[in-house]
Design an enzyme around this catalytic site. Sequence first.
Site, PDB file in Angstrom:
ATOM      1  N   TYR A  73       0.834  -1.209   0.000  1.00  0.00           N
ATOM      2  CA  TYR A  73       0.000   0.000   0.000  1.00  0.00           C
ATOM      3  C   TYR A  73       0.873   1.265   0.000  1.00  0.00           C
ATOM      4  CZ  TYR A  73      -3.898   2.961   1.730  1.00  0.00           C
ATOM      5  OH  TYR A  73      -4.865   3.928   1.903  1.00  0.00           O
ATOM      6  N   ALA A 105       2.421   1.743  -3.405  1.00  0.00           N
ATOM      7  CA  ALA A 105       1.424   2.217  -4.378  1.00  0.00           C
ATOM      8  C   ALA A 105       1.081   3.685  -4.124  1.00  0.00           C
ATOM      9  CB  ALA A 105       0.154   1.362  -4.283  1.00  0.00           C
ATOM     10  N   LYS A 106       0.931   4.050  -2.843  1.00  0.00           N
ATOM     11  CA  LYS A 106       0.514   5.417  -2.538  1.00  0.00           C
ATOM     12  C   LYS A 106       1.637   6.437  -2.826  1.00  0.00           C
ATOM     13  CE  LYS A 106      -3.802   4.995  -1.224  1.00  0.00           C
ATOM     14  NZ  LYS A 106      -4.851   5.388  -2.195  1.00  0.00           N
TER      15      LYS A 106
HETATM   16  P1  NAI Z   1     -13.552   2.304   1.740  1.00  0.00           P
HETATM   17  O1  NAI Z   1     -13.080   0.903   1.817  1.00  0.00           O
HETATM   18  O2  NAI Z   1     -14.602   2.778   2.691  1.00  0.00           O
HETATM   19  O3  NAI Z   1     -14.036   2.642   0.259  1.00  0.00           O
HETATM   20  C1  NAI Z   1     -13.324   2.226  -0.879  1.00  0.00           C
HETATM   21  C2  NAI Z   1     -14.305   2.012  -2.006  1.00  0.00           C
HETATM   22  O4  NAI Z   1     -13.556   1.620  -3.168  1.00  0.00           O
HETATM   23  C3  NAI Z   1     -15.312   0.880  -1.716  1.00  0.00           C
HETATM   24  O5  NAI Z   1     -16.634   1.345  -1.946  1.00  0.00           O
HETATM   25  C4  NAI Z   1     -14.898  -0.224  -2.687  1.00  0.00           C
HETATM   26  O6  NAI Z   1     -15.985  -1.018  -3.142  1.00  0.00           O
HETATM   27  C5  NAI Z   1     -14.284   0.596  -3.818  1.00  0.00           C
HETATM   28  N1  NAI Z   1     -13.386  -0.210  -4.658  1.00  0.00           N
HETATM   29  C6  NAI Z   1     -12.432  -1.067  -4.235  1.00  0.00           C
HETATM   30  N2  NAI Z   1     -11.833  -1.666  -5.287  1.00  0.00           N
HETATM   31  C7  NAI Z   1     -12.429  -1.169  -6.404  1.00  0.00           C
HETATM   32  C8  NAI Z   1     -12.261  -1.404  -7.799  1.00  0.00           C
HETATM   33  N3  NAI Z   1     -11.361  -2.277  -8.251  1.00  0.00           N
HETATM   34  N4  NAI Z   1     -13.052  -0.728  -8.678  1.00  0.00           N
HETATM   35  C9  NAI Z   1     -13.978   0.158  -8.208  1.00  0.00           C
HETATM   36  N5  NAI Z   1     -14.182   0.422  -6.894  1.00  0.00           N
HETATM   37  C10 NAI Z   1     -13.422  -0.240  -6.003  1.00  0.00           C
HETATM   38  O7  NAI Z   1     -12.218   3.169   1.878  1.00  0.00           O
HETATM   39  P2  NAI Z   1     -11.971   4.724   2.187  1.00  0.00           P
HETATM   40  O8  NAI Z   1     -11.385   4.785   3.543  1.00  0.00           O
HETATM   41  O9  NAI Z   1     -13.143   5.535   1.865  1.00  0.00           O
HETATM   42  O10 NAI Z   1     -10.768   4.998   1.163  1.00  0.00           O
HETATM   43  C11 NAI Z   1     -10.917   5.715  -0.040  1.00  0.00           C
HETATM   44  C12 NAI Z   1      -9.522   6.024  -0.570  1.00  0.00           C
HETATM   45  O11 NAI Z   1      -8.801   6.791   0.381  1.00  0.00           O
HETATM   46  C13 NAI Z   1      -8.662   4.798  -0.858  1.00  0.00           C
HETATM   47  O12 NAI Z   1      -7.880   5.022  -2.017  1.00  0.00           O
HETATM   48  C14 NAI Z   1      -7.784   4.712   0.372  1.00  0.00           C
HETATM   49  O13 NAI Z   1      -6.591   4.012   0.093  1.00  0.00           O
HETATM   50  C15 NAI Z   1      -7.558   6.176   0.654  1.00  0.00           C
HETATM   51  N6  NAI Z   1      -7.152   6.493   2.018  1.00  0.00           N
HETATM   52  C16 NAI Z   1      -7.961   6.201   3.082  1.00  0.00           C
HETATM   53  C17 NAI Z   1      -7.571   6.543   4.360  1.00  0.00           C
HETATM   54  C18 NAI Z   1      -8.423   6.271   5.558  1.00  0.00           C
HETATM   55  O14 NAI Z   1      -7.938   6.490   6.680  1.00  0.00           O
HETATM   56  N7  NAI Z   1      -9.662   5.821   5.428  1.00  0.00           N
HETATM   57  C19 NAI Z   1      -6.275   7.207   4.599  1.00  0.00           C
HETATM   58  C20 NAI Z   1      -5.523   7.474   3.399  1.00  0.00           C
HETATM   59  C21 NAI Z   1      -5.957   7.131   2.160  1.00  0.00           C
END
Ligand code: NAI
Length: 265
Positions: A164, A167-168
């Site tokens: 991760y 990638a990030k």
């Molecule tokens: P989450 O798990 O609540 O939402 C991620 C969404 O992406 C889900 O609805 C999932 O179905 C969708 N998804 C996954 N693989 C997919 C694919 N191949 N095609 C289409 N949709 C897909 O996660 P969250 O926390 O909302 O994260 C959103 C972004 O923010 C991610 O890129 C995560 O890495 C990043 N992020 C999150 C942090 C956190 O603390 N929650 C911190 C830093 C970055």
Amino acid sequence: MDQPTQATSEGRFKGRVALITGAARGIGFGVASRLAREGASIAIVDLDAEAAGQAASRLPLVGEARAIGVGADVTDATSVETVVMQTQEMLGGLHVLMNNAGVTRDNLLFKMTEDDWDVVMRVHLRGHFLMSRSAQKYMVAQGYGKIVNVSSVSALGARGQANYSAAKMAIQGLTRTLAIELSPRGVNVNAVAPGFIVSDMTDATAVRLGMAPDEFRKLCAEGTPVRRVGYPEDVAAAVSFLASDEASFVTGQTLYIDGGESLPK
Ligand code: NAI
């Protein structure tokens, strides 16, 4: 623990169309709601079409703005081409792309499987690449676009997240490179790097570490200079700025939205 306020700039995205991947929930849905409240039409793209559709129906749309929810996997080139075309045709344009879809497959290196590595690389890197390549065709043709990528504080190094983190950090390099290539054609490219944001993803991390989500949030808040965890609204505030015309002189940047987590201790 204070939640962020939700001041918005009324009408800032009137007549604009924003496509947000992984927006059926979490950060993506928070950003979609904010841009909708500011007047945008929204395409929510997520793996499950029904969840995407339901999320789209919950958006606080304004005036004549519309929303669609589309099922697509951002790692699949054909699906990506299709959703970008559908968005353009059904909502009448494409002005903002947020590459938000993401997954984690955490493991210490000695336990990390090839699948853990490949899945994370595919969703984050290939996903960002395919969506950006597809969207830029429309954006370059109209001489206008805003791409917002999603990095993370984990880019700076995070135990158990070799896949991760790599990638990030790669997303930050991608952001700078796309900014060099696309900004002369009217397309600004920036990234946000969130810290701990309350979502299903961080709740799942708590469970993996054997903690209750509330206990994990409290612990993370204590280790953050602003002494609270983040919420999707915190990320939405920054994305709405980067996706707006007020940020037209900002490109190639990664903005950390982490309450100071990435600062030296
Ligand atoms: P989450 O798990 O609540 O939402 C991620 C969404 O992406 C889900 O609805 C999932 O179905 C969708 N998804 C996954 N693989 C997919 C694919 N191949 N095609 C289409 N949709 C897909 O996660 P969250 O926390 O909302 O994260 C959103 C972004 O923010 C991610 O890129 C995560 O890495 C990043 N992020 C999150 C942090 C956190 O603390 N929650 C911190 C830093 C970055």
